[in-house]
Design an enzyme around this catalytic site. Structure first.
Site, PDB file in Angstrom:
ATOM      1  N   SER A  30       0.823  -1.216   0.000  1.00  0.00           N
ATOM      2  CA  SER A  30       0.000   0.000   0.000  1.00  0.00           C
ATOM      3  C   SER A  30       0.860   1.270   0.000  1.00  0.00           C
ATOM      4  CB  SER A  30      -0.939  -0.017   1.218  1.00  0.00           C
ATOM      5  OG  SER A  30      -0.203  -0.190   2.405  1.00  0.00           O
ATOM      6  N   GLY A  97       2.525  -8.825   2.188  1.00  0.00           N
ATOM      7  CA  GLY A  97       1.738  -8.975   0.959  1.00  0.00           C
ATOM      8  C   GLY A  97       2.178 -10.171   0.129  1.00  0.00           C
ATOM      9  N   GLU A 103      11.138  -9.409  -3.847  1.00  0.00           N
ATOM     10  CA  GLU A 103      11.688  -8.212  -3.189  1.00  0.00           C
ATOM     11  C   GLU A 103      13.142  -8.442  -2.780  1.00  0.00           C
ATOM     12  OE1 GLU A 103       7.533  -6.449  -1.340  1.00  0.00           O
ATOM     13  OE2 GLU A 103       8.808  -7.644  -0.051  1.00  0.00           O
TER      14      GLU A 103
END
Ligand SMILES: O=C[C@H](O)[C@H](O)[C@H](O)COP(=O)(O)O
Length: 220
Positions: A30, A97, A103
């Site tokens: 987010s 998430g 990542e």
């Protein structure tokens, strides 16, 4: 100021780390969704992006920002991503998430990792946020038993499949004192793809959104 406004404040401040003419590493979540929107306002200044998830890729493409396969990018000056927790050494828990593996790969390639978050993410000791571990599906129960032996409480994240087709165990009940050691131990369990501790390669800069504005923090 609510947490989302603080995320937005941090995301906007991260624009100053974007280098002209470069490919930018873009994370997931987010907070990063705000960053992607800001990146859209300066898209003419960058070559494009590499992305840590299918969802961020879709958002970048919707703004007409070119998204490259990481295999075609050898120079990545900066990676910008959020976190679920950061300690004062800028060691992180990520993967709320489920995007932790991609990542971590982009983190490995990048020269500088700029983490953006609202102020609630800065903690003294990592572990209150359950630590995500991505596992090959057939190894899930075995990995869970190994984690129990280590003193953790693994919980299977049901009805969730990562972008890599794998599953997630979230480890509850941890108070992480030796982050790099735990990161390596968990990665050493057969069947683990990776875990959400970013301790061996922590963030270089943490931008916290606060009601007083963006606050930049360097590792202790
Ligand atoms: O897998 C997700 C990522 O690690 C996110 O960066 C992390 O969960 C933080 O997300 P948010 O910005 O939504 O708090």
């Amino acid at each position: 100021m609510n947490p989302d406004e603080m995320k937005k404040t941090a995301a906007k401040a991260a624009l100053e780390y974007v280098e002209s003419g470069a490919v930018v590493g873009v994370g997931t979540g987010s907070t990063i969704n705000h960053f992607i929107n800001f990146l859209g306002t300066i898209k003419g200044k960058i070559e494009g992006a590499v992305s840590s998830s299918e969802s961020s890729t879709a958002r970048l493409k919707a703004l007409n920002i070119p998204v490259y396969d990481l295999n075609t990018v050898s120079d990545l000056p900066v990676y910008i991503d959020g976190a679920d927790e950061s300690n004062h050494y800028l060691q992180l828990i990520k993967g709320g998430g489920g995007a932790l593996t991609r990542e971590k790969i982009i983190t490995a390639v990048s020269k500088k990792f700029v983490c953006i978050a609202d102020q609630s993410k800065l903690v003294d000791i990592l572990g209150k946020f359950p630590l995500p571990v991505e596992v090959i599906p057939m190894a899930r129960s075995y990995v869970a038993r190994e984690i129990v032996k280590m003193g953790g409480e693994p919980v299977y994240r049901e009805n969730f499949i990562t972008d890599n087709g794998n599953q997630i165990l979230d480890i509850h009940g941890l108070e992480i004192m030796e982050s790099a050691k735990l990161e390596a131990q968990l990665n050493n369990i057969t069947g683990v793809v990776t875990n959400g501790l970013f301790a061996m390669k922590p963030a270089n800069v943490l931008i916290l959104g606060t009601p007083e504005g963006a606050k930049t923090i360097y590792p202790k």
